[in-house]
Write a protein that holds these residues in place. Sequence first.
Motif, mmCIF file in Angstrom:
data_model
loop_
_atom_site.group_PDB
_atom_site.id
_atom_site.type_symbol
_atom_site.label_atom_id
_atom_site.label_comp_id
_atom_site.label_asym_id
_atom_site.label_seq_id
_atom_site.Cartn_x
_atom_site.Cartn_y
_atom_site.Cartn_z
ATOM 1 N N UNK A 82 5.388 2.089 3.050
ATOM 2 C CA UNK A 82 4.277 1.609 2.282
ATOM 3 C C UNK A 82 4.441 2.181 0.811
ATOM 4 N N UNK A 83 3.930 1.606 0.161
ATOM 5 C CA UNK A 83 3.612 1.845 -1.184
ATOM 6 C C UNK A 83 2.435 1.372 -2.130
ATOM 7 N N UNK A 84 1.777 0.347 -1.563
ATOM 8 C CA UNK A 84 0.650 0.019 -2.350
ATOM 9 C C UNK A 84 -0.328 -0.835 -1.479
ATOM 10 N N UNK A 85 -1.724 -0.786 -2.025
ATOM 11 C CA UNK A 85 -2.737 -1.396 -1.374
ATOM 12 C C UNK A 85 -3.420 -2.299 -2.379
ATOM 13 N N UNK A 86 -3.904 -3.599 -2.329
ATOM 14 C CA UNK A 86 -4.409 -4.315 -3.319
ATOM 15 C C UNK A 86 -5.928 -4.172 -3.685
ATOM 16 N N UNK A 87 -6.227 -4.168 -4.790
ATOM 17 C CA UNK A 87 -7.755 -3.730 -5.092
ATOM 18 C C UNK A 87 -8.880 -4.319 -4.205
ATOM 19 N N UNK A 88 -8.455 -5.537 -3.584
ATOM 20 C CA UNK A 88 -9.561 -6.121 -2.871
ATOM 21 C C UNK A 88 -9.421 -5.535 -1.250
ATOM 22 N N UNK A 89 -8.440 -4.647 -0.976
ATOM 23 C CA UNK A 89 -8.262 -4.177 0.240
ATOM 24 C C UNK A 89 -7.662 -5.033 1.513
ATOM 25 N N UNK A 90 -7.227 -6.296 0.778
ATOM 26 C CA UNK A 90 -6.782 -7.365 1.702
ATOM 27 C C UNK A 90 -5.184 -7.263 2.044
ATOM 28 N N UNK A 91 -4.532 -6.615 1.319
ATOM 29 C CA UNK A 91 -3.078 -6.644 1.336
ATOM 30 C C UNK A 91 -2.193 -5.419 1.442
ATOM 31 N N UNK A 92 -1.414 -5.188 2.004
ATOM 32 C CA UNK A 92 -0.477 -4.049 1.797
ATOM 33 C C UNK A 92 0.787 -4.596 1.217
ATOM 34 N N UNK A 93 1.667 -3.739 0.160
ATOM 35 C CA UNK A 93 3.077 -4.052 -0.256
ATOM 36 C C UNK A 93 3.750 -2.706 0.149
ATOM 37 N N UNK A 94 5.018 -3.006 0.539
ATOM 38 C CA UNK A 94 5.819 -2.070 1.179
ATOM 39 C C UNK A 94 7.293 -2.473 0.834
ATOM 40 N N UNK A 95 8.234 -1.370 1.040
ATOM 41 C CA UNK A 95 9.559 -1.615 1.138
ATOM 42 C C UNK A 95 10.112 -1.820 2.361
ATOM 43 N N UNK A 96 10.823 -3.117 2.705
ATOM 44 C CA UNK A 96 11.082 -3.274 4.153
ATOM 45 C C UNK A 96 12.594 -3.521 4.295
ATOM 46 N N UNK A 97 13.148 -3.067 5.556
ATOM 47 C CA UNK A 97 14.279 -3.412 5.891
ATOM 48 C C UNK A 97 14.279 -4.774 6.560
ATOM 49 N N UNK A 98 14.683 -5.915 6.299
ATOM 50 C CA UNK A 98 14.638 -7.114 6.664
ATOM 51 C C UNK A 98 15.861 -7.832 6.387
ATOM 52 N N UNK A 99 16.339 -8.637 7.301
ATOM 53 C CA UNK A 99 17.435 -9.566 7.000
ATOM 54 C C UNK A 99 18.639 -8.629 6.446
ATOM 55 N N UNK A 100 18.856 -7.473 6.834
ATOM 56 C CA UNK A 100 19.839 -6.645 6.534
ATOM 57 C C UNK A 100 19.863 -5.774 5.206
ATOM 58 N N UNK A 101 18.768 -6.097 4.530
ATOM 59 C CA UNK A 101 18.625 -5.513 3.106
ATOM 60 C C UNK A 101 17.304 -5.262 2.933
ATOM 61 N N UNK A 102 17.129 -4.321 1.856
ATOM 62 C CA UNK A 102 15.587 -3.823 1.473
ATOM 63 C C UNK A 102 14.905 -4.708 0.552
ATOM 64 N N UNK A 103 13.989 -5.311 0.524
ATOM 65 C CA UNK A 103 13.176 -5.960 -0.200
ATOM 66 C C UNK A 103 11.523 -5.434 -0.244
ATOM 67 N N UNK A 104 10.859 -6.322 -1.229
ATOM 68 C CA UNK A 104 9.601 -5.635 -1.119
ATOM 69 C C UNK A 104 8.768 -6.995 -0.538
ATOM 70 N N UNK A 154 4.808 -8.154 1.360
ATOM 71 C CA UNK A 154 3.467 -7.869 1.527
ATOM 72 C C UNK A 154 2.969 -8.277 3.051
ATOM 73 N N UNK A 155 1.887 -7.771 3.239
ATOM 74 C CA UNK A 155 1.355 -7.978 4.600
ATOM 75 C C UNK A 155 -0.241 -8.061 4.415
ATOM 76 N N UNK A 156 -0.908 -9.242 5.303
ATOM 77 C CA UNK A 156 -2.412 -9.310 5.423
ATOM 78 C C UNK A 156 -2.733 -8.416 6.226
ATOM 79 N N UNK A 157 -3.707 -7.589 5.788
ATOM 80 C CA UNK A 157 -4.240 -6.344 6.693
ATOM 81 C C UNK A 157 -4.930 -7.072 8.092
ATOM 82 N N UNK A 158 -5.518 -8.349 7.507
ATOM 83 C CA UNK A 158 -6.577 -8.779 8.646
ATOM 84 C C UNK A 158 -5.523 -9.355 9.821
ATOM 85 N N UNK A 159 -4.665 -10.546 9.614
ATOM 86 C CA UNK A 159 -3.792 -11.106 10.512
ATOM 87 C C UNK A 159 -2.533 -10.563 10.798
ATOM 88 N N UNK A 160 -2.070 -9.439 9.868
ATOM 89 C CA UNK A 160 -0.839 -8.740 9.991
ATOM 90 C C UNK A 160 0.497 -9.647 9.833
#
Length: 509
Positions: free
Chosen positions: A346-368, A370-376
């Motif tokens: 985890x690295x950030x939360x949106x000002x409206x508290x709806x979204x988290x942004x994070x560094x993720x290991x997906x598809x064999x590499x690391x990118x940034x 986002x995820x919707x807090x409510x529906x994941x």
Amino acid sequence: MKIAIISIIVVLSLINGINPKEEHLTMNKEQHIGVFENNLDIGEPLQSGSVFYDTENQEYTINGSGINMWAESDQFQYLFKSIQGDFILRAHIEFVGDGVDPHRKIGWIVRNNLSGNSPHVNASIHGDGLTSLQYRKQAGGITEEVTSTDTAPDVVQFERKGNSYYMSTAKFGKPFITVKLEDLNLNNEVFVGLYICSHNPEVMETAKFTNVRIIKPAAPNFIPYQDYIGSRMEQLNVETGHRKILFESAHSIQAPNWVNNDKELVYNSNGLLYRYRFDSGKISQINTGFAVQNNNDHVFSFDETILGISHHNQDDNGRSSIYIMDPKGDSISKKITKDGVGASYLHGISPDNKTLIFTANRKGKYDIYGVDIENRKEFQLTDTKDLDDGSEFSPDGKFIYFNSNRTGNMQLWRMKSDGSNPKQLTFDTNYKDWFPHISPDGKWIVFISFPPDINFGDHPFYKQCVLRLMPIQGGEPKIIAYLYGGQGSINVPSWSKDSKHLAFVSNSN
């Protein structure tokens, strides 16, 4: 107590062949001198010097006289402590007043003993601006020097690695200029400290020293994430560069958030989260329930109603997973990332508290991502072959700032909150830039810059780094702190709410 201290110094002095005078010893049991053990007039100058330590501002004022520090012997006022092995010494320095002799000197000095003719090496800043690394190889020998191209610096760092010595100097805000001296065989056990010499036996000069740090670095063969050294929690005035050590720990402490209307810091250590109160200096542990293997990627929402944590989930092979919880520590309310998809930091939360942004290991590499807090539901924000990391929302939610080595060197970038229109902000060749943090007033970016010799995509522990400040729209960064640290120093948003201070962690063994 005073008699005992004086007796010890007398014995030391007799061993080293000097004739001490009690009036030269200005420390007593009521006087505190910060990180140092004692102060002394070396070489018996005609006028006795003195030291005053301002405990509130952690500032040293040293008064001293002395004929010179050259040739076969020295005279000066010395504020010192004993130390063994390798070290890094650093301070902001300034003469007080115009002075009398252009050859008056202040700086750091390392000596075998407390006699006037001791073998030594010193980082010497003269009244006329001359900056030189001066040394005496043997007792009573002639003093020699290596002259720096720097002139009248106000930041001085002095480092020992084995038998090599490095003097690094700068005008505050600028990179260090370094000169090196090799094959100087001083004792493993030496005295190190600050000094002043008036270069005139009839004159008393004064100097002030702030941001004083004596650092014992990690062993050269330490194993990252296994071997740790101690930590210092520091508070920085962004405008002036003045720093205060709030507390020290033998533990590895990391990643401070400034919370609760600037009354507290939250940081992590050994998988747990802790709370430090400014008013009392008390530290308490935050209840994170089953999450007891948290890394240093924890973030508060802008309104501090949500605390997001990154916990190494044993149900998912120990991978880092993201959760949200009550900032007071009562309960973990929701697991956000799913098992089996890869590590998430985890690295950030949106000002409206709806979204988290994070560094993720997906598809064999690391990118940034986002995820919707409510529906994941996750969504990808960057897609490069290398590493994108350290994402953080601007206070208005319109932009995401991050670091990326997509151009071959780790630099700062900005994109719109939907991942579009990426724009490079730093273009460094001498640094690797990580973890941009936006001031609450939206005017500034602070970030940590690592030296250029680190591995591609790495942000390791225990390096000589700098914190730098840049206008939000970009421009020339300015150094606001020189530190020994790195991983964990400033991984998370670390601004005070008034945008005037930062909290960060530095390290020493």
